[in-house]
Write a protein that holds these residues in place. Structure first.
Motif, PDB file in Angstrom:
ATOM      1  N   ASP A  12       0.694  -1.181  -0.126  1.00 36.57           N
ATOM      2  CA  ASP A  12      -0.021   0.031  -0.228  1.00 36.57           C
ATOM      3  C   ASP A  12       0.789   1.396  -0.004  1.00 36.57           C
ATOM      4  N   ASP A  13       1.972   1.335   0.657  1.00 38.41           N
ATOM      5  CA  ASP A  13       2.928   2.408   0.744  1.00 38.41           C
ATOM      6  C   ASP A  13       3.567   2.730  -0.417  1.00 38.41           C
ATOM      7  N   VAL A  14       3.941   1.544  -1.178  1.00 35.31           N
ATOM      8  CA  VAL A  14       4.798   1.789  -2.552  1.00 35.31           C
ATOM      9  C   VAL A  14       3.821   2.380  -3.475  1.00 35.31           C
ATOM     10  N   ARG A  15       2.492   1.648  -3.499  1.00 37.90           N
ATOM     11  CA  ARG A  15       1.518   2.145  -4.463  1.00 37.90           C
ATOM     12  C   ARG A  15       1.090   3.330  -4.222  1.00 37.90           C
ATOM     13  N   ALA A  16       0.924   3.779  -3.058  1.00 39.13           N
ATOM     14  CA  ALA A  16       0.565   5.396  -2.908  1.00 39.13           C
ATOM     15  C   ALA A  16       1.629   6.172  -3.178  1.00 39.13           C
ATOM     16  N   GLU A  17       3.103   6.023  -3.067  1.00 35.33           N
ATOM     17  CA  GLU A  17       4.197   6.852  -3.675  1.00 35.33           C
ATOM     18  C   GLU A  17       4.158   6.625  -5.034  1.00 35.33           C
ATOM     19  N   LEU A  18       3.960   5.662  -5.905  1.00 34.74           N
ATOM     20  CA  LEU A  18       3.807   5.651  -7.277  1.00 34.74           C
ATOM     21  C   LEU A  18       2.656   6.194  -7.714  1.00 34.74           C
ATOM     22  N   THR A  19       1.498   6.234  -7.222  1.00 34.74           N
ATOM     23  CA  THR A  19       0.296   7.123  -7.493  1.00 34.74           C
ATOM     24  C   THR A  19       0.731   8.393  -7.191  1.00 34.74           C
ATOM     25  N   ARG A  20       1.444   8.841  -6.421  1.00 33.25           N
ATOM     26  CA  ARG A  20       1.527  10.298  -6.206  1.00 33.25           C
ATOM     27  C   ARG A  20       2.527  10.928  -7.239  1.00 33.25           C
ATOM     28  N   ARG A  21       3.310   9.824  -7.863  1.00 35.88           N
ATOM     29  CA  ARG A  21       4.372  10.321  -8.733  1.00 35.88           C
ATOM     30  C   ARG A  21       3.524  10.492 -10.176  1.00 35.88           C
ATOM     31  N   ALA A  22       2.765   9.453 -10.268  1.00 37.10           N
ATOM     32  CA  ALA A  22       2.086   9.416 -11.683  1.00 37.10           C
ATOM     33  C   ALA A  22       0.972  10.746 -11.657  1.00 37.10           C
ATOM     34  N   ARG A  23       0.386  11.087 -10.491  1.00 37.48           N
ATOM     35  CA  ARG A  23      -0.374  12.168 -10.716  1.00 37.48           C
ATOM     36  C   ARG A  23      -0.038  13.405 -10.757  1.00 37.48           C
ATOM     37  N   SER A  24       1.337  13.518 -10.305  1.00 39.64           N
ATOM     38  CA  SER A  24       1.869  14.654  -9.844  1.00 39.64           C
ATOM     39  C   SER A  24       2.269  15.619 -11.171  1.00 39.64           C
ATOM     40  N   ALA A  25       1.825  17.080 -11.027  1.00 34.98           N
ATOM     41  CA  ALA A  25       2.171  17.707 -12.289  1.00 34.98           C
ATOM     42  C   ALA A  25       3.689  18.237 -12.519  1.00 34.98           C
ATOM     43  N   THR A  26       4.329  18.214 -11.223  1.00 32.10           N
ATOM     44  CA  THR A  26       5.776  18.806 -11.056  1.00 32.10           C
ATOM     45  C   THR A  26       6.715  17.793 -11.047  1.00 32.10           C
ATOM     46  N   VAL A  27       6.406  16.504 -11.034  1.00 29.45           N
ATOM     47  CA  VAL A  27       7.552  15.551 -11.149  1.00 29.45           C
ATOM     48  C   VAL A  27       8.143  15.200 -12.565  1.00 29.45           C
TER      49      VAL A  27
END
Length: 137
Positions: A12-27
């Motif tokens: 769950d933690d890794v999925r949350a981090e990957l989802t954050r990166r995938a949805r970020s406009a600044t990454v």
């Protein structure tokens, strides 16, 4: 004969981090793409991921495999090869500081060599001293 895709199981933690990166406009886009590849890899093959994201199947397999072997750290860029830096960051900063300041010792638009030799980085190679004098004029 095709290679088997490496199985990926996300916590769950890794999925949350990957989802954050995938949805970020600044990454950076490379991080966004790598996150999307790994998220899609949880249940899909490399060919399907490649078709869905518009990348090569080898690219999907590369990031899938690195994530499986190293986790989130495997998605980071590795050091590139090449010649090591000739001057340290401190030496480069000293040279830039001398080149960007207006020295008191100016003769007809040329820097006096004694001014440049006071910078330790410039005391090493004589050709650099010549370049600095020409660049300053």
């Amino acid at each position: 004969m095709s290679r088997r895709a490496t199985a990926i199981t996300l916590t769950d933690d890794v999925r949350a981090e990957l989802t954050r990166r995938a949805r970020s406009a600044t990454v950076p886009r490379r991080d966004w793409l790598r996150a999307r590849i790994v998220l899609a890899a949880d249940g899909a093959g490399n060919t399907a991921i490649a078709a869905g994201l518009g990348v090569c199947a080898d690219t999907a397999g590369k990031w899938r495999g690195r994530f499986a072997a190293e986790g989130l750290g495997g998605l980071a860029d590795r050091p590139r090869s090449g010649r090591p830096a000739r001057f340290s960051a401190v030496q480069v900063a000293e040279i830039k500081a001398v080149a960007c300041t207006r020295p008191a010792d100016v003769l007809d638009g040329h820097l006096v060599a004694s001014t440049l030799v006071t910078v330790p980085a410039l005391a090493q190679p004589s050709w650099l001293l010549e370049i600095a004098v020409v660049a300053a004029s």
